[in-house]
Design a protein around this motif. Sequence first.
Motif, PDB file in Angstrom:
ATOM      1  N   LYS A 109      45.245  37.018  38.319  1.00  0.00           N
ATOM      2  CA  LYS A 109      46.135  36.009  37.760  1.00  0.00           C
ATOM      3  C   LYS A 109      45.494  34.623  37.907  1.00  0.00           C
ATOM      4  O   LYS A 109      45.110  34.215  39.000  1.00  0.00           O
ATOM      5  N   GLY A 110      45.324  33.935  36.796  1.00  0.00           N
ATOM      6  CA  GLY A 110      44.688  32.628  36.828  1.00  0.00           C
ATOM      7  C   GLY A 110      43.170  32.701  36.912  1.00  0.00           C
ATOM      8  O   GLY A 110      42.485  31.679  36.856  1.00  0.00           O
ATOM      9  N   GLN A 111      42.638  33.908  37.058  1.00  0.00           N
ATOM     10  CA  GLN A 111      41.183  34.134  37.146  1.00  0.00           C
ATOM     11  C   GLN A 111      40.530  33.296  38.250  1.00  0.00           C
ATOM     12  O   GLN A 111      39.366  32.905  38.140  1.00  0.00           O
ATOM     13  N   ASP A 112      41.291  33.020  39.327  1.00  0.00           N
ATOM     14  CA  ASP A 112      40.752  32.157  40.385  1.00  0.00           C
ATOM     15  C   ASP A 112      39.540  32.773  41.079  1.00  0.00           C
ATOM     16  O   ASP A 112      38.621  32.052  41.486  1.00  0.00           O
ATOM     17  N   VAL A 113      39.490  34.114  41.202  1.00  0.00           N
ATOM     18  CA  VAL A 113      38.357  34.754  41.867  1.00  0.00           C
ATOM     19  C   VAL A 113      37.087  34.580  41.042  1.00  0.00           C
ATOM     20  O   VAL A 113      36.038  34.161  41.552  1.00  0.00           O
ATOM     21  N   LEU A 114      37.170  34.880  39.737  1.00  0.00           N
ATOM     22  CA  LEU A 114      35.995  34.750  38.875  1.00  0.00           C
ATOM     23  C   LEU A 114      35.535  33.296  38.778  1.00  0.00           C
ATOM     24  O   LEU A 114      34.321  33.020  38.812  1.00  0.00           O
ATOM     25  N   TYR A 115      36.473  32.379  38.647  1.00  0.00           N
ATOM     26  CA  TYR A 115      36.100  30.959  38.577  1.00  0.00           C
ATOM     27  C   TYR A 115      35.391  30.516  39.850  1.00  0.00           C
ATOM     28  O   TYR A 115      34.372  29.825  39.809  1.00  0.00           O
ATOM     29  N   THR A 116      35.929  30.916  40.986  1.00  0.00           N
ATOM     30  CA  THR A 116      35.312  30.529  42.265  1.00  0.00           C
ATOM     31  C   THR A 116      33.870  31.022  42.334  1.00  0.00           C
ATOM     32  O   THR A 116      32.952  30.272  42.670  1.00  0.00           O
ATOM     33  N   LEU A 117      33.657  32.289  41.988  1.00  0.00           N
ATOM     34  CA  LEU A 117      32.320  32.881  42.071  1.00  0.00           C
ATOM     35  C   LEU A 117      31.333  32.194  41.125  1.00  0.00           C
ATOM     36  O   LEU A 117      30.208  31.862  41.506  1.00  0.00           O
ATOM     37  N   PHE A 118      31.754  31.966  39.876  1.00  0.00           N
ATOM     38  CA  PHE A 118      30.839  31.397  38.888  1.00  0.00           C
ATOM     39  C   PHE A 118      30.660  29.890  39.045  1.00  0.00           C
ATOM     40  O   PHE A 118      29.714  29.327  38.492  1.00  0.00           O
ATOM     41  N   GLU A 119      31.560  29.247  39.805  1.00  0.00           N
ATOM     42  CA  GLU A 119      31.381  27.825  40.072  1.00  0.00           C
ATOM     43  C   GLU A 119      30.448  27.577  41.258  1.00  0.00           C
ATOM     44  O   GLU A 119      29.879  26.492  41.382  1.00  0.00           O
ATOM     45  N   TRP A 120      30.271  28.580  42.124  1.00  0.00           N
ATOM     46  CA  TRP A 120      29.403  28.400  43.290  1.00  0.00           C
ATOM     47  C   TRP A 120      27.966  28.011  42.932  1.00  0.00           C
ATOM     48  O   TRP A 120      27.395  27.124  43.575  1.00  0.00           O
ATOM     49  N   PRO A 121      27.326  28.634  41.915  1.00  0.00           N
ATOM     50  CA  PRO A 121      25.953  28.205  41.598  1.00  0.00           C
ATOM     51  C   PRO A 121      25.875  26.758  41.099  1.00  0.00           C
ATOM     52  O   PRO A 121      24.791  26.174  41.079  1.00  0.00           O
ATOM     53  N   GLN A 122      27.027  26.179  40.699  1.00  0.00           N
ATOM     54  CA  GLN A 122      27.037  24.827  40.165  1.00  0.00           C
ATOM     55  C   GLN A 122      27.301  23.773  41.244  1.00  0.00           C
ATOM     56  O   GLN A 122      27.249  22.567  40.963  1.00  0.00           O
ATOM     57  N   LEU A 123      27.588  24.213  42.477  1.00  0.00           N
ATOM     58  CA  LEU A 123      27.839  23.265  43.559  1.00  0.00           C
ATOM     59  C   LEU A 123      26.555  22.532  43.945  1.00  0.00           C
ATOM     60  O   LEU A 123      25.459  23.094  43.850  1.00  0.00           O
TER      61      LEU A 123
ATOM     62  N   LEU B  37      22.754  29.866  45.412  1.00  0.00           N
ATOM     63  CA  LEU B  37      23.258  31.154  44.928  1.00  0.00           C
ATOM     64  C   LEU B  37      22.807  31.437  43.495  1.00  0.00           C
ATOM     65  O   LEU B  37      22.917  30.581  42.617  1.00  0.00           O
ATOM     66  N   VAL B  38      22.306  32.648  43.292  1.00  0.00           N
ATOM     67  CA  VAL B  38      22.041  33.155  41.945  1.00  0.00           C
ATOM     68  C   VAL B  38      22.967  34.363  41.763  1.00  0.00           C
ATOM     69  O   VAL B  38      22.916  35.323  42.539  1.00  0.00           O
ATOM     70  N   LEU B  39      23.839  34.279  40.760  1.00  0.00           N
ATOM     71  CA  LEU B  39      24.869  35.298  40.545  1.00  0.00           C
ATOM     72  C   LEU B  39      24.573  36.099  39.280  1.00  0.00           C
ATOM     73  O   LEU B  39      24.330  35.528  38.226  1.00  0.00           O
ATOM     74  N   VAL B  40      24.594  37.427  39.415  1.00  0.00           N
ATOM     75  CA  VAL B  40      24.449  38.325  38.259  1.00  0.00           C
ATOM     76  C   VAL B  40      25.664  39.244  38.237  1.00  0.00           C
ATOM     77  O   VAL B  40      25.895  39.995  39.183  1.00  0.00           O
ATOM     78  N   GLY B  41      26.454  39.147  37.172  1.00  0.00           N
ATOM     79  CA  GLY B  41      27.639  39.989  37.026  1.00  0.00           C
ATOM     80  C   GLY B  41      27.465  40.979  35.895  1.00  0.00           C
ATOM     81  O   GLY B  41      26.944  40.629  34.826  1.00  0.00           O
ATOM     82  N   LEU B  42      27.870  42.234  36.107  1.00  0.00           N
ATOM     83  CA  LEU B  42      27.762  43.275  35.087  1.00  0.00           C
ATOM     84  C   LEU B  42      29.145  43.814  34.781  1.00  0.00           C
ATOM     85  O   LEU B  42      29.918  44.120  35.698  1.00  0.00           O
ATOM     86  N   ALA B  43      29.462  43.937  33.482  1.00  0.00           N
ATOM     87  CA  ALA B  43      30.771  44.458  33.092  1.00  0.00           C
ATOM     88  C   ALA B  43      30.695  45.045  31.693  1.00  0.00           C
ATOM     89  O   ALA B  43      29.735  44.819  30.954  1.00  0.00           O
ATOM     90  N   ASN B  44      31.739  45.792  31.330  1.00  0.00           N
ATOM     91  CA  ASN B  44      31.774  46.424  30.010  1.00  0.00           C
ATOM     92  C   ASN B  44      32.148  45.451  28.904  1.00  0.00           C
ATOM     93  O   ASN B  44      31.644  45.546  27.792  1.00  0.00           O
ATOM     94  N   ALA B  45      33.048  44.521  29.189  1.00  0.00           N
ATOM     95  CA  ALA B  45      33.603  43.652  28.147  1.00  0.00           C
ATOM     96  C   ALA B  45      32.594  42.611  27.671  1.00  0.00           C
ATOM     97  O   ALA B  45      31.982  41.910  28.471  1.00  0.00           O
ATOM     98  N   LEU B  46      32.452  42.503  26.361  1.00  0.00           N
ATOM     99  CA  LEU B  46      31.539  41.522  25.777  1.00  0.00           C
ATOM    100  C   LEU B  46      32.102  40.109  25.878  1.00  0.00           C
ATOM    101  O   LEU B  46      31.357  39.139  26.008  1.00  0.00           O
TER     102      LEU B  46
END
Length: 268
Positions: A141-155, A160-169
Amino acid sequence: RLFRQEGTCYQQVKQVLHAAVPERLQGRERETGILRQFLREHVLERRPGSLYVSGAPGTGKTACLSRVLLDCKDELAGSRTVVLNCMALGSPHSVFPALAQHLGLPVATGRECIRSLEKHLTGRGPMVLLVLDELDQLESKGQDVLYTLFEWPQLPSSRLVLVGLANALDLTDRSLARLGAHPAGSPRLLHFPPYTKEQLTRILQERLGQVAGDPVLDSAALQFCARKVSAVSGDARKALDVCRRAVEVVELEVRGQTLLKPLPGGES
């Protein structure tokens, strides 16, 4: 005795048809090259960043990344690599204590755990490569987990180098639209398309070519399997499963026939 001689080749064929990570991934040379280049540019050159890898099941996302990590093991020795399968987590927020445990940080929960991780990832130390497989399991809800993770490399001072794998395009467009407003922008995207009939045929031929002797599955059968699977899903794991199951059926038939054969030398 006769079945043991004939049965050995079936065992070998079934073994090479398992969905293990091969030395070389057929039809994924471009994607493998992009993954390798991304890791070198960001981990080795100490440039934080993120990559989102999308593709349907069985299109080689995890296998390609696993192959690249194995091939670049010596190059990445000076950094810290953490691989998490999000399917195994109890909830989206469980990713934070799981990451903290892998990094050797004190056990904490909630905001305290996130603050501890942020402090660690922006402090001095080696680059951290975080691979999150089945990333879509972290949608919340609110995608707070995904936002937190993907904002970390921008701090500032992030390592941190983040690589995420998923089915959805469209996961980044649908769930992470706010990242586009940041100067660093959204994560880099890499899509794995379904395998074609020709690619699936080459994958099956390469696997079966590792077994000496007469082929257990002939060329027409492989092409038939590849054509059917590519029309439905382009899932390489499905093609391997179908061929392995076919070999098991033949093995059972041969076992039954061999038991009725007379033994050589007139033995009863």
